[in-house]
Design a protein around this motif. Structure first.
Motif, mmCIF file in Angstrom:
data_model
loop_
_atom_site.group_PDB
_atom_site.id
_atom_site.type_symbol
_atom_site.label_atom_id
_atom_site.label_comp_id
_atom_site.label_asym_id
_atom_site.label_seq_id
_atom_site.Cartn_x
_atom_site.Cartn_y
_atom_site.Cartn_z
ATOM 1 N N CYS A 127 0.759 -1.184 -0.037
ATOM 2 C CA CYS A 127 0.186 -0.027 0.071
ATOM 3 C C CYS A 127 1.152 1.264 0.116
ATOM 4 N N HIS A 128 0.722 2.441 -0.832
ATOM 5 C CA HIS A 128 0.694 3.732 -0.555
ATOM 6 C C HIS A 128 -0.207 4.620 -1.218
ATOM 7 N N ASN A 129 0.385 6.179 -0.599
ATOM 8 C CA ASN A 129 -0.821 6.676 -0.493
ATOM 9 C C ASN A 129 -0.152 7.180 -1.551
ATOM 10 N N HIS A 130 -1.683 8.243 -2.439
ATOM 11 C CA HIS A 130 -0.765 9.181 -3.081
ATOM 12 C C HIS A 130 -1.419 10.906 -2.785
ATOM 13 N N PRO A 131 -0.991 11.410 -2.208
ATOM 14 C CA PRO A 131 -1.248 12.926 -1.744
ATOM 15 C C PRO A 131 -1.584 13.673 -2.619
ATOM 16 N N SER A 132 -1.449 13.544 -3.617
ATOM 17 C CA SER A 132 -2.319 14.216 -4.690
ATOM 18 C C SER A 132 -3.872 14.045 -4.221
ATOM 19 N N GLY A 133 -4.066 12.843 -4.785
ATOM 20 C CA GLY A 133 -5.492 12.123 -4.812
ATOM 21 C C GLY A 133 -6.047 11.398 -5.841
ATOM 22 N N THR A 134 -4.852 11.415 -7.184
ATOM 23 C CA THR A 134 -5.356 11.021 -7.941
ATOM 24 C C THR A 134 -4.797 8.956 -7.308
ATOM 25 N N LEU A 135 -5.922 8.773 -8.370
ATOM 26 C CA LEU A 135 -6.087 6.751 -7.720
ATOM 27 C C LEU A 135 -5.269 6.081 -8.469
ATOM 28 N N LEU A 136 -5.234 6.390 -9.930
ATOM 29 C CA LEU A 136 -4.513 5.404 -10.332
ATOM 30 C C LEU A 136 -2.792 5.221 -10.882
ATOM 31 N N PRO A 137 -2.768 4.456 -10.575
ATOM 32 C CA PRO A 137 -1.042 3.515 -10.772
ATOM 33 C C PRO A 137 -0.108 5.144 -11.273
ATOM 34 N N SER A 138 1.181 4.737 -11.658
ATOM 35 C CA SER A 138 2.055 4.680 -12.071
ATOM 36 C C SER A 138 2.977 3.634 -13.013
ATOM 37 N N ASN A 139 3.231 4.090 -14.142
ATOM 38 C CA ASN A 139 3.960 3.242 -14.536
ATOM 39 C C ASN A 139 5.436 2.458 -13.372
ATOM 40 N N PRO A 140 5.914 3.738 -12.534
ATOM 41 C CA PRO A 140 6.499 3.271 -11.296
ATOM 42 C C PRO A 140 5.658 2.004 -10.206
ATOM 43 N N ASP A 141 4.807 2.797 -10.604
ATOM 44 C CA ASP A 141 4.182 1.560 -9.310
ATOM 45 C C ASP A 141 3.602 0.064 -9.544
ATOM 46 N N LYS A 142 3.492 0.319 -11.556
ATOM 47 C CA LYS A 142 3.268 -0.843 -11.858
ATOM 48 C C LYS A 142 4.449 -1.789 -11.798
ATOM 49 N N ASP A 143 6.149 -1.048 -12.134
ATOM 50 C CA ASP A 143 7.212 -1.798 -12.010
ATOM 51 C C ASP A 143 7.280 -2.404 -10.702
ATOM 52 N N LEU A 144 6.878 -1.768 -9.763
ATOM 53 C CA LEU A 144 7.307 -2.022 -8.638
ATOM 54 C C LEU A 144 6.000 -2.578 -8.192
ATOM 55 N N THR A 145 5.693 -2.975 -7.774
ATOM 56 C CA THR A 145 4.726 -4.129 -8.046
ATOM 57 C C THR A 145 5.175 -5.582 -8.600
ATOM 58 N N ARG A 146 5.434 -5.356 -9.223
ATOM 59 C CA ARG A 146 5.194 -6.612 -10.592
ATOM 60 C C ARG A 146 6.865 -7.452 -8.981
ATOM 61 N N LYS A 147 7.648 -5.984 -9.990
ATOM 62 C CA LYS A 147 8.990 -6.992 -9.353
ATOM 63 C C LYS A 147 8.590 -7.280 -7.980
ATOM 64 N N ILE A 148 8.250 -6.970 -6.594
ATOM 65 C CA ILE A 148 7.505 -7.272 -5.357
ATOM 66 C C ILE A 148 6.932 -9.003 -5.558
ATOM 67 N N LYS A 149 6.304 -8.843 -6.502
ATOM 68 C CA LYS A 149 5.308 -9.760 -6.679
ATOM 69 C C LYS A 149 6.420 -11.200 -7.369
ATOM 70 N N ASN A 150 7.493 -10.636 -8.468
ATOM 71 C CA ASN A 150 8.470 -11.487 -8.738
ATOM 72 C C ASN A 150 9.185 -12.152 -7.366
ATOM 73 N N ALA A 151 9.217 -11.256 -7.126
ATOM 74 C CA ALA A 151 10.540 -11.610 -5.834
ATOM 75 C C ALA A 151 9.322 -12.489 -4.906
ATOM 76 N N ALA A 152 8.454 -11.760 -4.534
ATOM 77 C CA ALA A 152 8.103 -13.158 -3.184
ATOM 78 C C ALA A 152 7.439 -14.290 -3.465
ATOM 79 N N GLY A 153 7.405 -14.293 -4.758
ATOM 80 C CA GLY A 153 7.614 -15.914 -4.961
ATOM 81 C C GLY A 153 8.366 -16.782 -4.603
ATOM 82 N N LEU A 154 9.557 -16.653 -4.412
ATOM 83 C CA LEU A 154 11.193 -16.979 -4.648
ATOM 84 C C LEU A 154 10.603 -18.023 -3.088
ATOM 85 N N PHE A 155 10.069 -17.007 -2.290
ATOM 86 C CA PHE A 155 9.874 -17.314 -0.840
ATOM 87 C C PHE A 155 8.126 -18.480 -0.378
#
Length: 149
Positions: free
Chosen positions: A96-124
């Motif tokens: 979870c993270h917050n967007h102080p601006s109130g924007t709900l849509l994820p940015s490309n860095p948000d999507k990339d980070l999520t993918r990276k964390i999910k892939n690493a989590a699968g190893l554990f």
């Protein structure tokens, strides 16, 4: 002569009986737990990244703030994320993270980070159940609900 080294100690202390901990059944439940525990004086000032740590029955073990940044971003260290997940013996996590601006849509860095964390989590064998974006008004965006996980 004995060589001296530092001792490393890993600890997790539960402060809530697990039977009384909230059970996460949906993104709405997770968003409610996270938002109700967020410092309302900070949610529209700076971006933070938090983990909602869960047991195998999706009961909340705790919330951990991984990082706090500026108005538009915060740096997230995967080593810290997995150190906390493994130290707490959690089997599932909601990002979870917050967007102080109130924007709900994820940015490309948000999507990339999520993918990276999910892939690493699968190893554990750790399940990443969702990634939520919260706004200062309490609205949320769920990666899982929007087929992005």
């Amino acid at each position: 002569m004995k060589t001296k080294v530092s001792e490393i100690k890993i600890a997790y202390r539960s402060r809530v009986k697990l039977s009384e901990a909230p059970k996460i059944k949906s993104s709405a439940t997770a968003a409610d737990v996270l938002y109700s525990n967020w410092d309302k004086d900070e949610i529209e000032v700076s971006e933070s990244f938090k983990l909602l740590l869960l047991n195998n029955n999706n009961r909340v073990k705790g919330i951990f703030e991984v990082s706090r940044g500026g108005i538009t971003y915060t740096l997230v260290d995967l080593r810290l994320i997995f150190g906390v997940i493994l130290k707490s013996l959690s089997t599932a996590v909601i990002l979870c993270h917050n967007h102080p601006s109130g924007t709900l849509l994820p940015s490309n860095p948000d999507k990339d980070l999520t993918r990276k964390i999910k892939n690493a989590a699968g190893l554990f064998d750790i399940k990443v159940l969702d990634h939520l974006i919260l706004t200062p008004g309490g609205d949320y965006y769920s990666f899982a609900d929007n087929g992005m996980l």
